[in-house]
Design an enzyme around this catalytic site. Sequence first.
Site, PDB file in Angstrom:
ATOM      1  N   HIS A 101      -0.969   0.234 -20.272  1.00  8.97           N
ATOM      2  CA  HIS A 101      -1.636  -0.910 -20.447  1.00  8.97           C
ATOM      3  C   HIS A 101      -2.359  -0.912 -21.658  1.00  8.97           C
ATOM      4  O   HIS A 101      -3.213   0.388 -21.870  1.00  8.97           O
ATOM      5  CB  HIS A 101      -2.646  -1.185 -19.217  1.00  8.97           C
ATOM      6  CG  HIS A 101      -1.942  -1.234 -17.969  1.00  8.97           C
ATOM      7  ND1 HIS A 101      -1.717  -0.250 -17.338  1.00  8.97           N
ATOM      8  CD2 HIS A 101      -1.596  -2.209 -17.132  1.00  8.97           C
ATOM      9  CE1 HIS A 101      -1.301  -0.418 -15.834  1.00  8.97           C
ATOM     10  NE2 HIS A 101      -1.187  -1.646 -16.051  1.00  8.97           N
ATOM     11  N   ASP A 104      -5.636   1.094 -21.324  1.00  5.41           N
ATOM     12  CA  ASP A 104      -5.493   2.471 -21.099  1.00  5.41           C
ATOM     13  C   ASP A 104      -5.602   3.382 -22.243  1.00  5.41           C
ATOM     14  O   ASP A 104      -5.944   4.507 -22.051  1.00  5.41           O
ATOM     15  CB  ASP A 104      -4.041   2.771 -20.546  1.00  5.41           C
ATOM     16  CG  ASP A 104      -3.811   2.071 -19.275  1.00  5.41           C
ATOM     17  OD1 ASP A 104      -4.460   1.588 -18.326  1.00  5.41           O
ATOM     18  OD2 ASP A 104      -2.456   2.090 -19.073  1.00  5.41           O
ATOM     19  N   GLU A 232       7.270  -7.522 -12.186  1.00  2.00           N
ATOM     20  CA  GLU A 232       7.163  -6.414 -11.303  1.00  2.00           C
ATOM     21  C   GLU A 232       6.517  -7.001  -9.673  1.00  2.00           C
ATOM     22  O   GLU A 232       5.233  -7.178  -9.828  1.00  2.00           O
ATOM     23  CB  GLU A 232       5.863  -5.322 -11.701  1.00  2.00           C
ATOM     24  CG  GLU A 232       6.146  -4.051 -10.774  1.00  2.00           C
ATOM     25  CD  GLU A 232       5.068  -3.028 -11.229  1.00  2.00           C
ATOM     26  OE1 GLU A 232       5.166  -2.757 -12.512  1.00  2.00           O
ATOM     27  OE2 GLU A 232       4.239  -2.712 -10.473  1.00  2.00           O
ATOM     28  N   GLU A 268       9.359  -1.692  -7.957  1.00  2.00           N
ATOM     29  CA  GLU A 268       8.480  -0.411  -7.834  1.00  2.00           C
ATOM     30  C   GLU A 268       8.580  -0.104  -6.212  1.00  2.00           C
ATOM     31  O   GLU A 268       8.486  -1.018  -5.133  1.00  2.00           O
ATOM     32  CB  GLU A 268       6.901  -0.783  -7.679  1.00  2.00           C
ATOM     33  CG  GLU A 268       6.060   0.274  -7.349  1.00  2.00           C
ATOM     34  CD  GLU A 268       4.512   0.307  -7.795  1.00  2.00           C
ATOM     35  OE1 GLU A 268       4.396  -0.074  -9.203  1.00  2.00           O
ATOM     36  OE2 GLU A 268       3.645   0.466  -7.109  1.00  2.00           O
ATOM     37  N   HIS A 271       5.747  -1.165  -3.691  1.00  2.00           N
ATOM     38  CA  HIS A 271       5.741  -2.572  -3.536  1.00  2.00           C
ATOM     39  C   HIS A 271       6.735  -2.983  -2.621  1.00  2.00           C
ATOM     40  O   HIS A 271       6.606  -3.979  -1.806  1.00  2.00           O
ATOM     41  CB  HIS A 271       5.667  -3.341  -4.750  1.00  2.00           C
ATOM     42  CG  HIS A 271       4.551  -3.041  -5.675  1.00  2.00           C
ATOM     43  ND1 HIS A 271       4.330  -3.154  -6.893  1.00  2.00           N
ATOM     44  CD2 HIS A 271       3.670  -2.050  -5.660  1.00  2.00           C
ATOM     45  CE1 HIS A 271       3.295  -2.964  -7.659  1.00  2.00           C
ATOM     46  NE2 HIS A 271       2.845  -1.833  -6.828  1.00  2.00           N
ATOM     47  N   ASP A 296       9.497   1.424 -10.978  1.00  2.00           N
ATOM     48  CA  ASP A 296       8.385   2.084 -10.908  1.00  2.00           C
ATOM     49  C   ASP A 296       8.650   3.159  -9.731  1.00  2.00           C
ATOM     50  O   ASP A 296       8.404   2.685  -8.639  1.00  2.00           O
ATOM     51  CB  ASP A 296       6.974   1.046 -10.651  1.00  2.00           C
ATOM     52  CG  ASP A 296       6.471   0.851 -12.138  1.00  2.00           C
ATOM     53  OD1 ASP A 296       7.113   0.980 -13.068  1.00  2.00           O
ATOM     54  OD2 ASP A 296       5.294   0.337 -11.951  1.00  2.00           O
ATOM     55  N   ASP A 307      -0.877   0.440  -1.562  1.00  2.00           N
ATOM     56  CA  ASP A 307      -0.494   0.850  -2.664  1.00  2.00           C
ATOM     57  C   ASP A 307      -0.997   2.130  -3.017  1.00  2.00           C
ATOM     58  O   ASP A 307      -1.536   2.447  -3.758  1.00  2.00           O
ATOM     59  CB  ASP A 307      -0.481  -0.116  -3.877  1.00  2.00           C
ATOM     60  CG  ASP A 307       0.567   0.021  -4.744  1.00  2.00           C
ATOM     61  OD1 ASP A 307       1.503   0.691  -4.435  1.00  2.00           O
ATOM     62  OD2 ASP A 307       0.424  -0.602  -5.853  1.00  2.00           O
ATOM     63  N   ASP A 309       0.760   4.878  -4.024  1.00  2.00           N
ATOM     64  CA  ASP A 309       1.264   5.255  -5.361  1.00  2.00           C
ATOM     65  C   ASP A 309       1.432   6.902  -5.405  1.00  2.00           C
ATOM     66  O   ASP A 309       0.874   7.468  -6.364  1.00  2.00           O
ATOM     67  CB  ASP A 309       0.267   5.006  -6.512  1.00  2.00           C
ATOM     68  CG  ASP A 309       0.398   3.655  -6.791  1.00  2.00           C
ATOM     69  OD1 ASP A 309       1.352   2.839  -6.568  1.00  2.00           O
ATOM     70  OD2 ASP A 309      -0.518   3.017  -7.805  1.00  2.00           O
ATOM     71  N   ASP A 339       4.889   5.713 -11.753  1.00  2.00           N
ATOM     72  CA  ASP A 339       3.659   4.936 -11.483  1.00  2.00           C
ATOM     73  C   ASP A 339       2.762   5.319 -10.220  1.00  2.00           C
ATOM     74  O   ASP A 339       3.057   4.865  -9.176  1.00  2.00           O
ATOM     75  CB  ASP A 339       3.666   3.527 -11.228  1.00  2.00           C
ATOM     76  CG  ASP A 339       2.664   2.483 -11.112  1.00  2.00           C
ATOM     77  OD1 ASP A 339       1.565   3.225 -11.359  1.00  2.00           O
ATOM     78  OD2 ASP A 339       2.760   1.328 -11.057  1.00  2.00           O
TER      79      ASP A 339
END
Length: 439
Positions: A101, A104, A232, A268, A271, A296, A307, A309, A339
């Site tokens: 991003h 980031d 996404e 993802e 998700h 992802d 989430d 991750d 991710d």
Amino acid sequence: MSEIFKEIPKIKYEGANSVNALSFKFYEPEKEVLGKPMKEHLRFAMAWWHNMCAGGADMFGTFTADKSFGAELNTMEHAYKKVDAAFEFMNKLSIDYFCFHDVDLIPEADDINITNARLDEISDYIKAKMLQYDKKLLWGTANLFSSPIYMNGAGSSNSAEVFCFAAAQIKKALDITVKLGGKGYVFWGGREGYDTLLNTDMKFELDNIARLMRMAVDYGRSIGFDGDFYIEPKPKEPTKHQYDYDAATAIGFLRQYGLDKDFKINVEANHATLAGHTFRHELRVAAINNMLGSIDANQGDLLLGWDTDEFPYDVYETTMCMYEVLKAGGLKNGGLNFDAKNRRPSNTYEDMFYAFILGMDAYALGLINAAKIIEDGRIEDFIDKRYKSYNEGIGSKITAGETSLEELFEIACKKGAPQPPMSGRQEQLLSIINQLLFS
Ligand code: XLS
Ligand code: NI
Ligand code: NI
């Protein structure tokens, strides 16, 4: 330039029997599977936000992991250190791609012009490192959800000024993506959703999100971006109702607004399960619509329901994912972006490496297994057999569109009720999968 991960050597493939924790047990980048090197099937990417930025903060506590890399946080010196760390990290793990991003990469300033100058500066440095290490950008994106200005969303915000600022951030993120040769640009909904209809004009918000995406496509194409835009999907979090609920919803949205030629889906894993689907279901929905773009690669926790991750380790899931990817003919511009983040107590540099070794080996195994399922052929043969009544007689007339309700009525009345269809054989098929996975 001094090494950051000094204690960590380059991670090599040592085979399934190695007890060296800092080695790949299954991932052999150059090994051919179904005629293509593993690294090309898998196209692993590192997510800048989790790996270079996140230190394990949660609602109840601050960082446990030190991601300062020896610099003061939120300075340009720190931004440079993150680049150094990222490329050393990717190099040591043989990861060819990364994703980011905008924010980031650099500390965001109060003045957007200063932020943009910082993005120009750091992307020069990143570009040089990409050449030096032969690394590529999988996709870029803009963070349109962290800043308080985005509390009501970006494209879906009630504030036209916020919409305008979001557009400016997207333009710059696209500029940087193109400058770095990225083949993808992601729209994850962020806060594009709502918490209550008592204050929300849903139709207006959806129209506006589409307007923003249309402008992004027009601008991107005008500066030579020839890759894919991605949506996404995610059903909830941070808002209660995210507009891009799942792949089917996002595809319907893209078609409705005429964006389907430029967009694909970035699926993802975590998700998918939040939406009440399997990961595999989401991949299939995207694939049959020719919109399986990128992945992802992470894993959720069904007992938690948000989430999480996590780095993927469930080999059954990675197998089914790679089976879908192989059946779809591979990922063209996309790849497998981790991710994913370390669990909060796994807070050392070594843990960053263990996490990627876990994920990369899990996907290497998934690929090997998926190739076995395809080469074995029993699963696909069974599916063919299951639908074979459509290859002959009235079945072929139905699929060719050469019959009518009246004709079918006459045939059915003449023949009477058919036999029930053949068994679905689910348990037998599952045991074939286990046989292939464990023999
Ligand atoms: C959040 C998303 C996010 C996107 C990029 O849940 O997964 O990390 O991948 O904005
Ligand atoms: Ni994601
Ligand atoms: Ni996510």
